[in-house]
Design a protein around this motif. Sequence first.
Motif, PDB file in Angstrom:
ATOM      1  N   PRO A 167       0.744  -1.195   0.031  1.00 15.19           N
ATOM      2  CA  PRO A 167       0.010  -0.072   0.079  1.00 15.19           C
ATOM      3  C   PRO A 167       0.698   1.223   0.079  1.00 15.19           C
ATOM      4  O   PRO A 167       1.962   1.252   0.648  1.00 15.19           O
ATOM      5  N   LEU A 168       0.557   2.209  -0.936  1.00 17.66           N
ATOM      6  CA  LEU A 168       1.442   3.574  -0.950  1.00 17.66           C
ATOM      7  C   LEU A 168       1.619   4.125   0.482  1.00 17.66           C
ATOM      8  O   LEU A 168       2.819   4.799   0.755  1.00 17.66           O
ATOM      9  N   SER A 169       0.560   3.932   1.443  1.00 14.08           N
ATOM     10  CA  SER A 169       0.784   4.576   2.601  1.00 14.08           C
ATOM     11  C   SER A 169       1.960   4.094   3.535  1.00 14.08           C
ATOM     12  O   SER A 169       2.273   4.522   4.537  1.00 14.08           O
ATOM     13  N   ALA A 170       2.525   2.748   3.088  1.00 12.62           N
ATOM     14  CA  ALA A 170       3.305   2.028   3.956  1.00 12.62           C
ATOM     15  C   ALA A 170       4.688   2.075   3.483  1.00 12.62           C
ATOM     16  O   ALA A 170       5.736   1.645   4.197  1.00 12.62           O
ATOM     17  N   VAL A 171       4.927   3.056   2.413  1.00 14.00           N
ATOM     18  CA  VAL A 171       6.346   3.141   1.951  1.00 14.00           C
ATOM     19  C   VAL A 171       6.613   4.601   1.710  1.00 14.00           C
ATOM     20  O   VAL A 171       5.778   5.357   1.423  1.00 14.00           O
ATOM     21  N   THR A 172       8.050   4.914   2.064  1.00 14.06           N
ATOM     22  CA  THR A 172       8.502   6.445   1.843  1.00 14.06           C
ATOM     23  C   THR A 172       8.557   6.606   0.154  1.00 14.06           C
ATOM     24  O   THR A 172       8.596   5.557  -0.444  1.00 14.06           O
ATOM     25  N   PRO A 173       8.256   7.748  -0.368  1.00 11.58           N
ATOM     26  CA  PRO A 173       8.487   8.146  -1.730  1.00 11.58           C
ATOM     27  C   PRO A 173      10.009   7.856  -2.292  1.00 11.58           C
ATOM     28  O   PRO A 173      10.158   7.195  -3.449  1.00 11.58           O
ATOM     29  N   GLU A 174      10.954   7.815  -1.429  1.00 14.88           N
ATOM     30  CA  GLU A 174      12.242   7.477  -1.672  1.00 14.88           C
ATOM     31  C   GLU A 174      12.462   5.991  -2.028  1.00 14.88           C
ATOM     32  O   GLU A 174      13.279   5.708  -2.589  1.00 14.88           O
ATOM     33  N   LEU A 175      11.776   5.044  -1.154  1.00 13.80           N
ATOM     34  CA  LEU A 175      11.778   3.614  -1.546  1.00 13.80           C
ATOM     35  C   LEU A 175      11.192   3.169  -2.609  1.00 13.80           C
ATOM     36  O   LEU A 175      11.567   2.108  -3.422  1.00 13.80           O
ATOM     37  N   VAL A 176      10.159   3.609  -3.301  1.00 13.00           N
ATOM     38  CA  VAL A 176       9.435   3.332  -4.278  1.00 13.00           C
ATOM     39  C   VAL A 176      10.152   2.969  -5.603  1.00 13.00           C
ATOM     40  O   VAL A 176      10.108   2.035  -6.452  1.00 13.00           O
ATOM     41  N   PRO A 177      11.136   3.703  -6.036  1.00  8.67           N
ATOM     42  CA  PRO A 177      11.801   3.319  -7.123  1.00  8.67           C
ATOM     43  C   PRO A 177      12.806   1.995  -7.076  1.00  8.67           C
ATOM     44  O   PRO A 177      13.176   1.478  -8.248  1.00  8.67           O
ATOM     45  N   PHE A 178      13.053   1.622  -5.893  1.00 13.35           N
ATOM     46  CA  PHE A 178      13.964   0.349  -5.585  1.00 13.35           C
ATOM     47  C   PHE A 178      13.096  -0.809  -5.007  1.00 13.35           C
ATOM     48  O   PHE A 178      13.706  -1.926  -4.757  1.00 13.35           O
ATOM     49  N   LEU A 179      11.725  -0.622  -5.064  1.00 11.16           N
ATOM     50  CA  LEU A 179      10.823  -1.420  -4.475  1.00 11.16           C
ATOM     51  C   LEU A 179      10.570  -2.689  -5.552  1.00 11.16           C
ATOM     52  O   LEU A 179       9.910  -2.474  -6.430  1.00 11.16           O
ATOM     53  N   ARG A 180      10.646  -3.840  -5.101  1.00 10.12           N
ATOM     54  CA  ARG A 180      10.170  -4.904  -6.038  1.00 10.12           C
ATOM     55  C   ARG A 180       8.625  -5.315  -5.543  1.00 10.12           C
ATOM     56  O   ARG A 180       7.535  -5.758  -6.003  1.00 10.12           O
ATOM     57  N   GLY A 181       8.352  -5.031  -4.068  1.00  9.65           N
ATOM     58  CA  GLY A 181       7.194  -5.455  -3.545  1.00  9.65           C
ATOM     59  C   GLY A 181       7.368  -5.633  -2.032  1.00  9.65           C
ATOM     60  O   GLY A 181       8.361  -5.306  -1.562  1.00  9.65           O
ATOM     61  N   TYR A 182       6.329  -6.361  -1.426  1.00 10.03           N
ATOM     62  CA  TYR A 182       6.597  -6.767  -0.144  1.00 10.03           C
ATOM     63  C   TYR A 182       6.378  -8.335  -0.074  1.00 10.03           C
ATOM     64  O   TYR A 182       5.425  -8.820  -0.627  1.00 10.03           O
ATOM     65  N   TRP A 183       6.587  -8.955   1.090  1.00  8.22           N
ATOM     66  CA  TRP A 183       6.333 -10.327   1.464  1.00  8.22           C
ATOM     67  C   TRP A 183       5.824 -10.173   2.759  1.00  8.22           C
ATOM     68  O   TRP A 183       6.452  -9.691   3.583  1.00  8.22           O
ATOM     69  N   MET A 184       4.510 -10.862   2.812  1.00  7.70           N
ATOM     70  CA  MET A 184       3.883 -11.045   4.103  1.00  7.70           C
ATOM     71  C   MET A 184       4.064 -12.498   4.769  1.00  7.70           C
ATOM     72  O   MET A 184       3.554 -13.253   4.204  1.00  7.70           O
ATOM     73  N   LYS A 185       5.083 -12.708   5.715  1.00 10.82           N
ATOM     74  CA  LYS A 185       5.160 -13.936   6.257  1.00 10.82           C
ATOM     75  C   LYS A 185       3.959 -14.512   6.959  1.00 10.82           C
ATOM     76  O   LYS A 185       3.205 -13.609   7.361  1.00 10.82           O
TER      77      LYS A 185
END
Length: 195
Positions: free
Chosen positions: A154-172
Motif C-alpha cells: 500500500p502506498l501509505s506503507a512506503v516512503t516516496p524515496e523507497l518506491v523506485p527500488f521496491l520490488r514489493g513486499y512479502w507478508m510472512k
Amino acid sequence: MVSEFLSGNTTLLNQTANNTPTHQTSVGEQFLRFHLGGETTALLPVHQMTEVLNIPVNQIVPIPHLPGWVMGVYNWRGEILWIVDLGHLVGLTPLHQQEISHSTYTTIVIHSQQKHTSKKRLGGQITGSKMLGLVVEKVEDMEWCNPDSIESPPLSAVTPELVPFLRGYWMKSNDEMLVVLEGEAIIAGMPKPAV
C-alpha cells in the motif's frame, strides 16, 4: 552472526548467486534478510549479491558534491567500490544521524546483471558501476520466498524515496511484512553525469 558467516564463506554466496545452491526448495527464490533501521526489515535476491563484508569506517573515502546517501568509496580487492547508506537512500534516518557509534559498517556488495561499458568516474559522478556496496544496520538470515507471493505494498506503507527500488513486499505467515528490494534498480538509481 550471519554477516561473519557470509564474509567468511563467499564461496557459498557465490555458488548461490550462480544458481547452484546447496539446498533449494521446489518453488522459491533465496533472499538475504537484513535490517535497515527503525522497524524496516528488507530482502535482496541472493543472485544479485557478491559478498557481505564489514568495512572499517575510516577506510571509506568521502567524495564531495554527491548526494548525502553516497558515503564515499572503498578499495575492495584493488577496485573502487562506491558505498551507499541504503537506509538514507530509501528515506530512513541516515547513519551519521543515528546515536549508534560504528567502527565498521556491514556492507552488502551487489552487482548488476547488465553489461556496462565503463567503470570510470566522470565530472564527480558515478558512471557505469557494476558493483555497489550497500551499508545496512545488520544482516539477519537467509529466506526462501515464492516470487508469486511478493505483492505491491500500500502506498501509505512506503516512503516516496523507497518506491523506485521496491520490488514489493512479502507478508510472512507470522504477519511480519518484509520489504523486497531490487538490486538492479538501486544500481540504476546511482548519480549519472550531466549531459
